[in-house]
Write a protein that holds these residues in place. Sequence first.
Motif, short mmCIF file in Angstrom:
data_model
loop_
_atom_site.label_atom_id
_atom_site.label_comp_id
_atom_site.label_asym_id
_atom_site.label_seq_id
_atom_site.Cartn_x
_atom_site.Cartn_y
_atom_site.Cartn_z
N THR A 116 50.79 122.53 30.53
CA THR A 116 51.57 123.42 29.66
C THR A 116 51.70 122.89 28.24
OG1 THR A 116 53.77 122.45 30.07
CG2 THR A 116 52.95 124.03 31.69
N VAL A 117 52.07 123.78 27.34
CA VAL A 117 52.46 123.41 25.98
C VAL A 117 53.79 124.12 25.67
CG1 VAL A 117 50.12 123.04 25.14
CG2 VAL A 117 51.11 125.33 25.02
N GLY A 118 54.57 123.54 24.78
CA GLY A 118 55.80 124.18 24.35
C GLY A 118 57.01 123.92 25.23
N PHE A 119 56.91 122.97 26.15
CA PHE A 119 58.04 122.70 27.06
C PHE A 119 59.27 122.25 26.29
CE2 PHE A 119 60.36 119.45 29.58
CZ PHE A 119 60.92 120.31 30.50
N GLU A 120 59.08 121.51 25.23
CA GLU A 120 60.22 120.97 24.49
C GLU A 120 61.12 122.08 23.96
OE1 GLU A 120 57.10 120.15 24.01
OE2 GLU A 120 57.07 118.12 24.89
N GLN A 121 60.50 123.19 23.51
CA GLN A 121 61.30 124.31 23.01
C GLN A 121 62.13 124.94 24.13
OE1 GLN A 121 57.66 126.16 21.10
NE2 GLN A 121 59.18 126.68 19.54
N VAL A 122 61.48 125.13 25.28
CA VAL A 122 62.19 125.70 26.43
C VAL A 122 63.31 124.77 26.87
CG1 VAL A 122 61.95 126.39 28.85
CG2 VAL A 122 60.16 126.98 27.20
N GLN A 123 63.00 123.51 26.94
CA GLN A 123 63.99 122.51 27.34
C GLN A 123 65.19 122.51 26.40
OE1 GLN A 123 62.75 118.40 26.91
NE2 GLN A 123 63.76 117.85 28.82
N GLY A 124 64.91 122.66 25.11
CA GLY A 124 65.99 122.65 24.14
C GLY A 124 66.99 123.78 24.34
N HIS A 125 66.50 124.92 24.78
CA HIS A 125 67.39 126.06 25.04
C HIS A 125 68.15 125.88 26.35
CE1 HIS A 125 66.22 128.63 21.70
NE2 HIS A 125 64.96 128.35 21.95
N LEU A 126 67.43 125.47 27.39
CA LEU A 126 68.02 125.47 28.72
C LEU A 126 68.96 124.29 28.98
CD1 LEU A 126 64.91 126.61 30.82
CD2 LEU A 126 66.86 127.99 30.09
N LYS A 127 68.79 123.23 28.22
CA LYS A 127 69.67 122.08 28.47
C LYS A 127 71.12 122.36 28.07
CE LYS A 127 68.93 119.64 24.08
NZ LYS A 127 68.40 118.40 23.46
N ASN A 128 71.31 123.41 27.27
CA ASN A 128 72.65 123.78 26.82
C ASN A 128 73.21 125.00 27.54
OD1 ASN A 128 72.76 121.71 24.79
ND2 ASN A 128 71.43 122.97 23.50
N VAL A 129 72.52 125.47 28.55
CA VAL A 129 73.01 126.64 29.29
C VAL A 129 74.30 126.28 30.03
CG1 VAL A 129 72.56 128.06 31.34
CG2 VAL A 129 70.81 127.82 29.57
N PRO A 130 75.37 127.05 29.85
CA PRO A 130 76.61 126.81 30.61
C PRO A 130 76.46 127.37 32.03
CG PRO A 130 76.90 128.67 29.11
CD PRO A 130 75.52 128.15 28.87
N VAL A 131 76.02 126.56 32.94
CA VAL A 131 75.65 127.01 34.28
C VAL A 131 76.79 127.73 34.97
CG1 VAL A 131 74.90 126.25 36.57
CG2 VAL A 131 73.89 125.21 34.52
N GLU A 132 77.97 127.15 34.96
CA GLU A 132 79.10 127.76 35.65
C GLU A 132 79.47 129.11 35.04
OE1 GLU A 132 82.48 125.29 36.16
OE2 GLU A 132 81.37 123.63 37.10
N GLU A 133 79.46 129.19 33.73
CA GLU A 133 79.80 130.45 33.06
C GLU A 133 78.79 131.54 33.38
OE1 GLU A 133 79.98 132.25 28.51
OE2 GLU A 133 80.21 130.08 28.84
N TYR A 134 77.50 131.19 33.34
CA TYR A 134 76.45 132.17 33.61
C TYR A 134 76.48 132.61 35.07
CZ TYR A 134 74.13 131.84 29.06
OH TYR A 134 73.83 131.92 27.72
N ALA A 135 76.76 131.68 35.97
CA ALA A 135 76.85 132.03 37.38
C ALA A 135 77.99 133.02 37.61
CB ALA A 135 77.03 130.78 38.23
N GLU A 136 79.10 132.78 36.92
CA GLU A 136 80.25 133.69 37.06
C GLU A 136 79.92 135.08 36.53
OE1 GLU A 136 84.99 133.98 35.79
OE2 GLU A 136 83.78 132.24 35.22
N ILE A 137 79.21 135.14 35.39
CA ILE A 137 78.80 136.44 34.84
C ILE A 137 77.87 137.16 35.81
CG2 ILE A 137 77.48 137.55 33.00
CD1 ILE A 137 78.44 135.32 31.13
N ALA A 138 76.98 136.39 36.45
CA ALA A 138 76.04 136.98 37.41
C ALA A 138 76.71 137.37 38.71
CB ALA A 138 74.90 136.00 37.68
N GLY A 139 77.91 136.86 38.96
CA GLY A 139 78.61 137.20 40.18
C GLY A 139 78.17 136.40 41.39
N VAL A 140 77.55 135.25 41.16
CA VAL A 140 77.05 134.41 42.25
C VAL A 140 77.76 133.06 42.20
CG1 VAL A 140 75.02 133.32 43.28
CG2 VAL A 140 74.80 135.55 42.16
N ASP A 141 78.18 132.56 43.34
CA ASP A 141 78.88 131.28 43.43
C ASP A 141 78.02 130.18 42.81
OD1 ASP A 141 81.08 129.52 44.69
OD2 ASP A 141 79.20 128.65 45.45
N VAL A 142 78.60 129.39 41.92
CA VAL A 142 77.85 128.37 41.22
C VAL A 142 77.29 127.32 42.18
CG1 VAL A 142 79.85 126.88 40.73
CG2 VAL A 142 77.84 126.83 39.22
#
Length: 367
Positions: free
Chosen positions: A105-131
Amino acid sequence: MHGKLFGKQNTNFSEAVAEADYVLVIGANPMQSHGFPKARSAILDIAKNPARTLVVVDPRVSETAKKADLHLAVKPGKDAFLFAAMLGVLIQEKLCDQDFIQEHTVGFEQVQGHLKNVPVEEYAEIAGVDVGLVRQVARDMASAKTLGVRSDLGIEQSHNSTLNAYLMRLLFLLTGNFGKHGTNCLHTAFMPLIGHSPERDEGGPKTAVTGMHGICKLFPPNILPLEIDSDHPGRTRALIVESANPLNSYPDIAAQRKAYARLELMVVIDVALTETAQAAHYVLPAASQYEKFESTFFNLEFPENYYHLRHPVAEPLANTRPEPDIHHDLVCAMGELPKKFPLLKSLVKLDRKLPQLRLLPMALGVT
């Protein structure tokens, strides 16, 4: 999406549901709607095998969800938050397949930069799925010997459909479950359903009036009235409609009908006298599916991929013809194609007798 990820817009991947140790079904109900060979048998085999795991992502308890080991009942339209949370776990807990990523692959660093800051618990709550369930599935996917991800229209015809499609693909790419037995794999096709258009910065064709760039050599039907009903010198003046009924099924039918009235020529090729056919200058009636050679181009399997040619079972109605015959005669009448290819015909006969010489492939390359 595939043009950005895999280099060509007309690529397609298959899902090794029957072979994978860990199967994630998203926005699909193969127990009811199939979507891959022997779908029900494949799902039932997973359900009966304690060494394999089936996870279903669906707002409702579908027939497939009833067979699952885990059911993630995501809230309707919140799939992107769920996928982002799962990807966040993969990145933040360093569960990605780094060898695969570095080699393929190429470009992993860009993807990693976005996903490392994802608020997992908050997004799970929005999705309605137990974290806890979100973290469990992400960890299990990463540790599984092989992962197959099957998705369908449930996420492709919903909110954030493009983002859904991208994040879903990252699930099997970041875990290295791509291009090997028991995972998602690109496959060949007898005849691709779509083409490949150059990216915007690479040039390529665009429409005269709206300047829309093509994707997969296609343009959205929404812009067609604008391309026709215009004073632009390059506006669309003629239209061939085949096996479609835009005056019944396209967006903004009133705008479509008003625009078509300005066409200098509209030809419809169809088996029925549709609303669009009734508005056409010419109708070229086609034989029905039972009256001509037919085949399916949704042969999307891997590693075995079959092409099935079906023979006609009834005589065609008077004055109807198969579409390829209509196309052939139109092109010949325009002087763009000779009516016969005597040399090629002779080589085909010889190729049947001596296939080892591969005369037909060579002849097609020449002619």
